[in-house]
Design a protein around this motif. Structure first.
Motif, PDB file in Angstrom:
ATOM      1  N   ASN A  89       0.847  -1.188   0.000  1.00 43.88           N
ATOM      2  CA  ASN A  89       0.000   0.000   0.000  1.00 43.88           C
ATOM      3  C   ASN A  89       0.882   1.236   0.000  1.00 43.88           C
ATOM      4  N   SER A  90       0.552   2.197  -0.875  1.00 46.50           N
ATOM      5  CA  SER A  90       1.245   3.479  -0.915  1.00 46.50           C
ATOM      6  C   SER A  90       2.745   3.284  -1.157  1.00 46.50           C
ATOM      7  N   LEU A  91       3.600   3.767  -0.268  1.00 45.90           N
ATOM      8  CA  LEU A  91       5.051   3.578  -0.416  1.00 45.90           C
ATOM      9  C   LEU A  91       5.403   2.091  -0.468  1.00 45.90           C
ATOM     10  N   GLY A  92       4.673   1.271   0.280  1.00 49.25           N
ATOM     11  CA  GLY A  92       4.915  -0.179   0.267  1.00 49.25           C
ATOM     12  C   GLY A  92       4.733  -0.778  -1.114  1.00 49.25           C
ATOM     13  N   GLY A  93       3.783  -0.248  -1.880  1.00 50.22           N
ATOM     14  CA  GLY A  93       3.594  -0.704  -3.255  1.00 50.22           C
ATOM     15  C   GLY A  93       4.770  -0.335  -4.135  1.00 50.22           C
ATOM     16  N   HIS A  94       5.287   0.856  -3.931  1.00 49.63           N
ATOM     17  CA  HIS A  94       6.454   1.341  -4.674  1.00 49.63           C
ATOM     18  C   HIS A  94       7.661   0.432  -4.411  1.00 49.63           C
ATOM     19  N   ALA A 109       3.122 -13.301  -7.601  1.00 48.75           N
ATOM     20  CA  ALA A 109       2.175 -12.261  -8.006  1.00 48.75           C
ATOM     21  C   ALA A 109       2.334 -11.066  -7.077  1.00 48.75           C
ATOM     22  N   MET A 110       1.628  -9.985  -7.421  1.00 43.70           N
ATOM     23  CA  MET A 110       1.730  -8.764  -6.631  1.00 43.70           C
ATOM     24  C   MET A 110       0.356  -8.091  -6.558  1.00 43.70           C
ATOM     25  N   VAL A 111       0.102  -7.455  -5.413  1.00 45.00           N
ATOM     26  CA  VAL A 111      -1.142  -6.698  -5.220  1.00 45.00           C
ATOM     27  C   VAL A 111      -0.757  -5.285  -4.804  1.00 45.00           C
ATOM     28  N   LEU A 112      -1.304  -4.294  -5.511  1.00 43.06           N
ATOM     29  CA  LEU A 112      -1.006  -2.893  -5.205  1.00 43.06           C
ATOM     30  C   LEU A 112      -2.280  -2.146  -4.859  1.00 43.06           C
ATOM     31  N   ALA A 113      -2.228  -1.348  -3.799  1.00 41.88           N
ATOM     32  CA  ALA A 113      -3.353  -0.501  -3.403  1.00 41.88           C
ATOM     33  C   ALA A 113      -2.820   0.898  -3.139  1.00 41.88           C
ATOM     34  N   GLY A 114      -3.273   1.873  -3.916  1.00 36.08           N
ATOM     35  CA  GLY A 114      -2.797   3.240  -3.719  1.00 36.08           C
ATOM     36  C   GLY A 114      -1.293   3.362  -3.789  1.00 36.08           C
ATOM     37  N   SER A 115      -0.672   2.656  -4.707  1.00 38.68           N
ATOM     38  CA  SER A 115       0.792   2.622  -4.775  1.00 38.68           C
ATOM     39  C   SER A 115       1.371   3.916  -5.344  1.00 38.68           C
ATOM     40  N   SER A 116       2.487   4.347  -4.768  1.00 32.14           N
ATOM     41  CA  SER A 116       3.274   5.399  -5.410  1.00 32.14           C
ATOM     42  C   SER A 116       4.146   4.720  -6.471  1.00 32.14           C
TER      43      SER A 116
END
Length: 253
Positions: A89-94, A109-116
């Motif tokens: 999530n957010s910075l974690g997605g980046h 696989a990868m899951v992104l939520a509100g990623s920078s």
């Protein structure tokens, strides 16, 4: 739910459940508790691991999203993880995206939520009114569609961080690093399946960011959550978990 935070070899993390690994990465102002509903739901079938990103412990000169990705690589090696699914999530997605670029063989696989990683309307370059509790409260509420999601506990935590000189310097340095590190030209290299689970009312990484991620990632699928801001796993936990469950079903052994 009370999490037991383990401390080993310089790592602090939560680990619950058994089975395939879900590695969860929190955002810049986030904490382990941001993933509370995901842990509760998925630790019944999965081994859910959340490392605490060492944003406040890093020397100023080394602060950056790439350094955090290297930290995750060290953690993955320490825990001997392989063929796992990463959620950010957010910075974690980046950080997850950078990790996927460097170590694609490790990820299923990868899951992104509100990623920078493309664009973010973060707190900005400074906190001109950081001493003002109401100002910080407004900033935290801005993260969500429903301001009530910003609990007093959450606001208190952010207020304490931004009024701690040691922490605020590192928060701002990390935010600037994330903004500078645009991944638009690199995303085509990430071929693992990616689920984009996005709040339709996200004001930090707005809907057009999710659309661009969906266009640039070769193997992505985008799902919207109504009445939801920047942290869907906190604001719409049941719906987030339902979508996540559907995505994870595809990878069950």
């Amino acid at each position: 739910m009370n999490f037991v935070v383990k401390e080993e070899k310089g790592f602090r993390y939560v680990e619950e459940g058994k089975g395939e690994v879900l590695l969860l990465l929190h955002g810049l102002m986030g904490a382990l508790s941001n993933w509370e509903y995901v842990i509760e739901e998925f630790s019944k079938e999965y081994r859910v691991i959340i490392p605490m990103l060492p944003i406040y412990e890093m020397p100023l000169l080394t602060i950056g999203v790439k350094t955090l990705s290297k930290f995750i690589n060290k953690f993955v090696k320490y825990k001997e993880l392989d063929n796992f699914i990463v959620l950010g999530n957010s910075l974690g997605g980046h950080v997850a995206l950078i990790y996927a670029m460097s170590y694609p063989e490790k990820l299923k696989a990868m899951v992104l939520a509100g990623s920078s990683g493309l664009y973010e309307n973060a707190f900005g370059g400074s906190f001109p009114k950081r001493e003002s509790y109401e100002f910080i409260k407004g900033k935290v509420e801005y993260t969500f569609y429903d301001p009530k999601t910003a609990t007093k506990e959450l606001v208190d935590e952010v207020y304490a961080s931004v009024n701690d000189r040691h922490k605020i310097i590192r928060l701002l340095a990390m935010a600037k690093s994330a903004i500078r590190h645009n991944m638009a030209k690199d995303l085509h290299k990430i071929h693992i399946p990616v689920a984009l689970i996005w709040g339709k009312n996200d004001k930090i990484t707005p809907p057009e960011v999710a659309v661009e991620f969906n266009q640039l990632l070769p193997n992505a699928e985008l799902t919207w959550l109504d009445h939801c801001g920047h942290a869907p796993m906190m604001e719409q936990p049941e719906e987030f978990n339902r979508i996540l469950k559907g995505f994870l079903e595809k990878f069950k052994v």
